[in-house]
Design a protein around this motif. Structure first.
Motif, PDB file in Angstrom:
ATOM      1  N   PRO A  98       0.830  -1.204   0.000  1.00 36.10           N
ATOM      2  CA  PRO A  98       0.000   0.000   0.000  1.00 36.10           C
ATOM      3  C   PRO A  98       0.865   1.255   0.000  1.00 36.10           C
ATOM      4  O   PRO A  98       1.945   1.281   0.575  1.00 36.10           O
ATOM      5  CB  PRO A  98      -0.810  -0.115   1.297  1.00 36.10           C
ATOM      6  N   ALA A  99       0.369   2.281  -0.651  1.00 33.99           N
ATOM      7  CA  ALA A  99       1.112   3.532  -0.732  1.00 33.99           C
ATOM      8  C   ALA A  99       1.081   4.245   0.613  1.00 33.99           C
ATOM      9  O   ALA A  99       0.062   4.271   1.297  1.00 33.99           O
ATOM     10  CB  ALA A  99       0.502   4.423  -1.809  1.00 33.99           C
ATOM     11  N   ALA A 100       2.203   4.827   0.970  1.00 35.07           N
ATOM     12  CA  ALA A 100       2.291   5.538   2.237  1.00 35.07           C
ATOM     13  C   ALA A 100       1.671   6.918   2.092  1.00 35.07           C
ATOM     14  O   ALA A 100       1.821   7.564   1.061  1.00 35.07           O
ATOM     15  CB  ALA A 100       3.750   5.658   2.669  1.00 35.07           C
ATOM     16  N   PRO A 101       0.970   7.400   3.110  1.00 39.17           N
ATOM     17  CA  PRO A 101       0.433   8.759   3.052  1.00 39.17           C
ATOM     18  C   PRO A 101       1.557   9.778   2.951  1.00 39.17           C
ATOM     19  O   PRO A 101       2.676   9.535   3.392  1.00 39.17           O
ATOM     20  CB  PRO A 101      -0.329   8.908   4.373  1.00 39.17           C
ATOM     21  N   LYS A 102       1.264  10.953   2.407  1.00 38.73           N
ATOM     22  CA  LYS A 102       2.304  11.944   2.145  1.00 38.73           C
ATOM     23  C   LYS A 102       2.904  12.544   3.414  1.00 38.73           C
ATOM     24  O   LYS A 102       4.046  12.922   3.436  1.00 38.73           O
ATOM     25  CB  LYS A 102       1.745  13.069   1.275  1.00 38.73           C
ATOM     26  N   ASN A 103       2.126  12.673   4.465  1.00 31.93           N
ATOM     27  CA  ASN A 103       2.596  13.384   5.648  1.00 31.93           C
ATOM     28  C   ASN A 103       3.144  12.462   6.730  1.00 31.93           C
ATOM     29  O   ASN A 103       3.216  12.841   7.889  1.00 31.93           O
ATOM     30  CB  ASN A 103       1.471  14.239   6.225  1.00 31.93           C
ATOM     31  N   THR A 104       3.504  11.241   6.392  1.00 32.10           N
ATOM     32  CA  THR A 104       4.052  10.330   7.398  1.00 32.10           C
ATOM     33  C   THR A 104       5.555  10.526   7.494  1.00 32.10           C
ATOM     34  O   THR A 104       6.206  10.883   6.514  1.00 32.10           O
ATOM     35  CB  THR A 104       3.757   8.854   7.040  1.00 32.10           C
ATOM     36  N   PRO A 105       6.127  10.295   8.660  1.00 33.18           N
ATOM     37  CA  PRO A 105       7.573  10.406   8.780  1.00 33.18           C
ATOM     38  C   PRO A 105       8.247   9.287   8.008  1.00 33.18           C
ATOM     39  O   PRO A 105       7.654   8.250   7.749  1.00 33.18           O
ATOM     40  CB  PRO A 105       7.818  10.267  10.291  1.00 33.18           C
ATOM     41  N   PRO A 106       9.502   9.493   7.610  1.00 33.67           N
ATOM     42  CA  PRO A 106      10.193   8.458   6.830  1.00 33.67           C
ATOM     43  C   PRO A 106      10.359   7.183   7.643  1.00 33.67           C
ATOM     44  O   PRO A 106      10.594   7.208   8.844  1.00 33.67           O
ATOM     45  CB  PRO A 106      11.539   9.084   6.502  1.00 33.67           C
ATOM     46  N   THR A 107      10.224   6.061   6.954  1.00 34.84           N
ATOM     47  CA  THR A 107      10.381   4.764   7.604  1.00 34.84           C
ATOM     48  C   THR A 107      11.821   4.300   7.445  1.00 34.84           C
ATOM     49  O   THR A 107      12.650   4.982   6.872  1.00 34.84           O
ATOM     50  CB  THR A 107       9.431   3.732   6.974  1.00 34.84           C
ATOM     51  N   SER A 108      12.095   3.124   7.943  1.00 35.38           N
ATOM     52  CA  SER A 108      13.456   2.610   7.868  1.00 35.38           C
ATOM     53  C   SER A 108      13.802   2.066   6.484  1.00 35.38           C
ATOM     54  O   SER A 108      14.949   1.773   6.211  1.00 35.38           O
ATOM     55  CB  SER A 108      13.646   1.514   8.922  1.00 35.38           C
ATOM     56  N   ASP A 109      12.815   1.938   5.629  1.00 40.00           N
ATOM     57  CA  ASP A 109      13.060   1.429   4.288  1.00 40.00           C
ATOM     58  C   ASP A 109      13.855   2.459   3.481  1.00 40.00           C
ATOM     59  O   ASP A 109      13.539   3.649   3.466  1.00 40.00           O
ATOM     60  CB  ASP A 109      11.740   1.122   3.598  1.00 40.00           C
ATOM     61  N   PHE A 110      14.889   2.031   2.827  1.00 43.04           N
ATOM     62  CA  PHE A 110      15.796   2.912   2.096  1.00 43.04           C
ATOM     63  C   PHE A 110      15.075   3.725   1.026  1.00 43.04           C
ATOM     64  O   PHE A 110      15.262   4.938   0.917  1.00 43.04           O
ATOM     65  CB  PHE A 110      16.917   2.077   1.475  1.00 43.04           C
ATOM     66  N   MET A 111      14.234   3.075   0.238  1.00 47.99           N
ATOM     67  CA  MET A 111      13.546   3.780  -0.844  1.00 47.99           C
ATOM     68  C   MET A 111      12.559   4.800  -0.295  1.00 47.99           C
ATOM     69  O   MET A 111      12.396   5.874  -0.874  1.00 47.99           O
ATOM     70  CB  MET A 111      12.830   2.782  -1.756  1.00 47.99           C
ATOM     71  N   ASP A 112      11.903   4.482   0.807  1.00 46.01           N
ATOM     72  CA  ASP A 112      10.987   5.444   1.413  1.00 46.01           C
ATOM     73  C   ASP A 112      11.735   6.690   1.881  1.00 46.01           C
ATOM     74  O   ASP A 112      11.238   7.806   1.754  1.00 46.01           O
ATOM     75  CB  ASP A 112      10.233   4.808   2.587  1.00 46.01           C
ATOM     76  N   LYS A 113      12.931   6.484   2.422  1.00 50.48           N
ATOM     77  CA  LYS A 113      13.738   7.623   2.845  1.00 50.48           C
ATOM     78  C   LYS A 113      14.114   8.496   1.655  1.00 50.48           C
ATOM     79  O   LYS A 113      14.050   9.731   1.722  1.00 50.48           O
ATOM     80  CB  LYS A 113      15.010   7.157   3.549  1.00 50.48           C
ATOM     81  N   LEU A 114      14.498   7.856   0.556  1.00 51.55           N
ATOM     82  CA  LEU A 114      14.863   8.625  -0.634  1.00 51.55           C
ATOM     83  C   LEU A 114      13.669   9.395  -1.187  1.00 51.55           C
ATOM     84  O   LEU A 114      13.791  10.556  -1.589  1.00 51.55           O
ATOM     85  CB  LEU A 114      15.430   7.701  -1.707  1.00 51.55           C
ATOM     86  N   GLU A 115      12.501   8.753  -1.203  1.00 57.93           N
ATOM     87  CA  GLU A 115      11.311   9.432  -1.699  1.00 57.93           C
ATOM     88  C   GLU A 115      10.944  10.619  -0.808  1.00 57.93           C
ATOM     89  O   GLU A 115      10.541  11.674  -1.298  1.00 57.93           O
ATOM     90  CB  GLU A 115      10.142   8.453  -1.774  1.00 57.93           C
ATOM     91  N   GLU A 116      11.068  10.439   0.491  1.00 57.39           N
ATOM     92  CA  GLU A 116      10.766  11.533   1.418  1.00 57.39           C
ATOM     93  C   GLU A 116      11.725  12.705   1.221  1.00 57.39           C
ATOM     94  O   GLU A 116      11.321  13.855   1.208  1.00 57.39           O
ATOM     95  CB  GLU A 116      10.832  11.036   2.856  1.00 57.39           C
ATOM     96  N   ARG A 117      13.009  12.414   1.021  1.00 61.70           N
ATOM     97  CA  ARG A 117      13.982  13.474   0.747  1.00 61.70           C
ATOM     98  C   ARG A 117      13.634  14.211  -0.538  1.00 61.70           C
ATOM     99  O   ARG A 117      13.739  15.434  -0.625  1.00 61.70           O
ATOM    100  CB  ARG A 117      15.395  12.903   0.625  1.00 61.70           C
ATOM    101  N   TRP A 118      13.241  13.463  -1.546  1.00 63.53           N
ATOM    102  CA  TRP A 118      12.893  14.060  -2.834  1.00 63.53           C
ATOM    103  C   TRP A 118      11.689  14.989  -2.679  1.00 63.53           C
ATOM    104  O   TRP A 118      11.661  16.089  -3.224  1.00 63.53           O
ATOM    105  CB  TRP A 118      12.605  12.963  -3.853  1.00 63.53           C
ATOM    106  N   ARG A 119      10.662  14.529  -1.941  1.00 62.61           N
ATOM    107  CA  ARG A 119       9.479  15.358  -1.717  1.00 62.61           C
ATOM    108  C   ARG A 119       9.844  16.651  -0.992  1.00 62.61           C
ATOM    109  O   ARG A 119       9.378  17.726  -1.352  1.00 62.61           O
ATOM    110  CB  ARG A 119       8.428  14.586  -0.907  1.00 62.61           C
TER     111      ARG A 119
END
Length: 126
Positions: A98-119
């Motif tokens: 499932p897609a993560a909501p936009k306003n959630t803090p970054p998770t430990s998953d590497f790709m999620d961290k990269l996506e959050e940085r990009w946003r």
């Protein structure tokens, strides 16, 4: 929601009658023919990759242009194999993440961290 025993037996009877009446349609609906095709393509791509390695190594001995052809065979086989193997995995009916909501803090998953940085970078927050 789980099926009752009676519903399960009725479903099995319907599947059996469909297989008896029209095996091609039943095979197409179950998706097993597509999985077999993609597995076969992935296996042939693996064989093509090995052939590409042999041509590449033979080209080192004979002529550099043959090595380039071997590399292109390897590249094409790898792309075909990856594409086919992904389609085999897609037909496995695994649930999508499932897609993560936009306003959630970054998770430990590497790709999620990269996506959050990009946003954050696109929003102007560094």
């Amino acid at each position: 929601m789980a099926l009752s025993e009676q519903e399960r037996k009725l479903l099995e009877q319907l599947e059996a009658s469909l297989m008896a009446d029209d095996p091609k349609l039943a095979d197409r609906l179950s998706g097993t023919a597509e999985v077999r095709v993609h597995r076969r393509r992935a296996a042939l791509a693996g064989l093509g990759f090995v052939v590409g390695i042999v041509v590449l190594l033979a080209g080192v001995q004979v002529h550099p242009a043959i090595s380039i052809v071997g590399f292109l065979i390897m590249l094409g086989a790898a792309l075909l194999g990856i594409n086919s193997w992904q389609r085999v995995g897609d037909d496995g009916a695994q649930p999508a993440k499932p897609a993560a909501p936009k306003n959630t803090p970054p998770t430990s998953d590497f790709m999620d961290k990269l996506e959050e940085r990009w946003r954050r970078r696109e929003q102007g927050d560094r």
